[in-house]
Design an enzyme around this catalytic site. Structure first.
Site, PDB file in Angstrom:
ATOM      1  N   TRP A 127     -28.728  16.965  29.718  1.00  0.00           N
ATOM      2  CA  TRP A 127     -28.494  18.113  30.610  1.00  0.00           C
ATOM      3  C   TRP A 127     -27.416  17.700  31.623  1.00  0.00           C
ATOM      4  CZ3 TRP A 127     -31.319  19.209  35.645  1.00  0.00           C
ATOM      5  CH2 TRP A 127     -31.063  20.513  36.095  1.00  0.00           C
ATOM      6  N   ASP A 208     -38.208  13.912  31.671  1.00  0.00           N
ATOM      7  CA  ASP A 208     -37.938  15.245  32.191  1.00  0.00           C
ATOM      8  C   ASP A 208     -38.590  16.220  31.208  1.00  0.00           C
ATOM      9  OD1 ASP A 208     -36.958  17.620  33.149  1.00  0.00           O
ATOM     10  OD2 ASP A 208     -34.846  17.039  33.094  1.00  0.00           O
ATOM     11  N   ALA A 210     -39.219  20.060  30.877  1.00  0.00           N
ATOM     12  CA  ALA A 210     -38.896  21.359  31.479  1.00  0.00           C
ATOM     13  C   ALA A 210     -39.246  22.524  30.560  1.00  0.00           C
ATOM     14  CB  ALA A 210     -37.406  21.404  31.826  1.00  0.00           C
ATOM     15  N   LYS A 243     -39.399  27.635  33.345  1.00  0.00           N
ATOM     16  CA  LYS A 243     -39.298  28.326  32.063  1.00  0.00           C
ATOM     17  C   LYS A 243     -40.672  28.749  31.555  1.00  0.00           C
ATOM     18  CE  LYS A 243     -35.433  26.094  32.607  1.00  0.00           C
ATOM     19  NZ  LYS A 243     -34.028  26.275  32.553  1.00  0.00           N
TER      20      LYS A 243
HETATM   21  C1  LMR Z   1     -30.021  25.181  31.641  1.00  0.00           C
HETATM   22  O1  LMR Z   1     -29.898  24.044  31.163  1.00  0.00           O
HETATM   23  O2  LMR Z   1     -29.312  26.136  31.282  1.00  0.00           O
HETATM   24  C2  LMR Z   1     -31.066  25.448  32.659  1.00  0.00           C
HETATM   25  O3  LMR Z   1     -31.831  24.310  32.865  1.00  0.00           O
HETATM   26  C3  LMR Z   1     -30.531  26.052  33.897  1.00  0.00           C
HETATM   27  C4  LMR Z   1     -29.784  25.069  34.731  1.00  0.00           C
HETATM   28  O4  LMR Z   1     -30.150  24.957  35.911  1.00  0.00           O
HETATM   29  O5  LMR Z   1     -28.836  24.451  34.258  1.00  0.00           O
END
Ligand code: LMR
Length: 394
Positions: A127, A208, A210, A243
């Site tokens: 991410w 993590d 999520a 989420k």
């Molecule tokens: C994403 O990866 O799109 C989500 O987790 C939103 C974000 O905050 O980036």
């Protein structure tokens, strides 16, 4: 003073969100930011969330401060949801945080305090905000191989080879389930090998998580996190409710610091509370209270789990439909991995130029690394996407 400021790099995901909003075309498809949308393109407030909010509105007598760690009922409920007794409660320090991002941020700060020399190993890719925050905090990062764009799966041998370079005390950041951005995940045999490596090389695990409930089910998605937490001597877990409870804007998350020495927990708890105080004092409460209310009420909990299951099934259905449609159009199984991936995202594995082509010529928005949000599709838009993928020469 302000003239000294420099332009900061735009967050790729959030910049895309804006581009989509600015696009005047009627026929456009948003597969960018990780937000669940139903078939009508709406991100609904979940039924149990509405009911919990009503109850809180009726019963709440004060908006005075909670503790620095947030409402203990929230921490207990989330520890139950994520770990389900895999670790004794007296080994777990926990604080509520503003979303999963807040939990990651606090975890990184804690790592930096405890061991400034620690390097954080992150998957390639991960991410983008993981790297952005780590860089901002001046922490050293090392990437480990993860996604194999040939197969659409995990390059597990490459991952293990790269993790062998970690020194004692280095941190391995792992996605508990539904890897973001690729959608490709380890199986439990592979997770066990990662755990063995962490223990043999005296590394620190950070997870993590999520998207619990978006992949194979609530317990299935937490299985790897439970395995790691119960098998290593120290770990950090950043859990998001954005989420799976659909409470994105309420900023609801929990950071756990787990030690195999219960006598360490008090110090860990105090440090986490200190970090909250430095950064924002008290964490946001509304979303946390909603989540605790749901998880502690059997009826609300059952309704929440049922609605989450519908969401999960709808994403699985869209994955299968897309893979089938691409098989029909290409006459090959090249895109079969889309049905194997889990969670909200899949990485298509194509170039930024082709991603730009999808956007410019077909009004289809996905992140530049070809991450698409499966939940941005519906049964009517899947064939449009499939055709565009083929027409763009992907
Ligand atoms: C994403 O990866 O799109 C989500 O987790 C939103 C974000 O905050 O980036």
């Amino acid at each position: 003073m302000f003239e000294n400021l420099k332009e900061q790099p735009a967050d790729k995901i959030l910049a895309l969100m804006q581009m989509y909003r600015d696009d005047p075309r009627e026929q456009k498809i948003d597969l960018g930011v990780g937000v669940y949308k139903n078939a009508e393109g709406i991100t609904p407030v979940m039924r149990a969330v509405k009911a919990a909010e009503k109850r809180i509105w009726e019963e709440q007598q004060t908006k005075s401060y909670t503790g620095l760690a947030g409402d203990p009922a929230f921490a207990d409920a989330m520890i139950g949801l994520v770990l389900d007794g895999a670790v004794d409660r007296d080994r777990i320090a926990a604080v509520a945080t503003p979303g999963g991002t807040g939990a990651c941020r606090q975890a990184f700060e804690l790592i930096r305090m405890a061991n400034p020399k620690a390097r954080v190993f992150v998957s390639d890719p991960t991410w983008p905000n993981h790297l952005s925050i780590l860089n901002y905090l001046g922490m050293e990062t090392v990437t480990y191989r993860y996604f194999d764009s040939e197969t659409g799966g995990v390059d597990f041998d490459g991952m293990m080879a790269d993790l062998k370079d970690a020194h004692p005390g280095d941190v391995v950041l792992l996605h508990g389930c539904c890897h973001n951005p690729t959608g490709a995940n380890l199986n439990m045999v592979e997770w066990q090998e990662v755990v063995n490596l962490i223990n043999e090389n005296e590394l620190v695990a950070m997870i993590d998580i999520a998207y619990q409930g978006f992949g194979d089910g609530l317990d299935e998605d937490a299985a790897a996190t439970r395995l790691v937490a119960s098998s290593v001597s120290e770990c950090l877990i950043a859990a998001s409710c954005s989420k799976n409870f659909g409470v994105y804007r309420e900023r609801t998350g929990l950071l756990m610091a787990i030690s195999d020495k219960p006598e360490q927990t008090k110090l860990n708890q105090g440090t986490l509370a200190f970090l909250n105080r430095q950064n924002y004092s008290f964490p946001p409460d509304h979303g946390a209270r909603v989540v605790a209310t749901i998880l502690n009420d059997p009826e609300l909990r059952a309704d929440w789990a049922a609605e989450l299951e519908e969401v999960r099934q709808s994403m699985l259905g869209l994955r299968q439909q897309l893979a089938d449609e691409l098989r029909r159009l290409t006459g090959s199984d090249r895109f079969a991995f889309l049905a194997q991936h889990r969670g909200m995202f899949s990485r298509l594995g194509t170039s930024p130029e082709k991603v730009a082509r999808l956007r410019d010529d077909f009004g289809i928005y996905m992140v530049g690394d070809s991450r698409m949000n499966i939940a941005g599709l519906n049964q009517a838009t899947v064939p449009i996407l499939a055709k565009a993928i083929v027409d763009a020469g992907i």
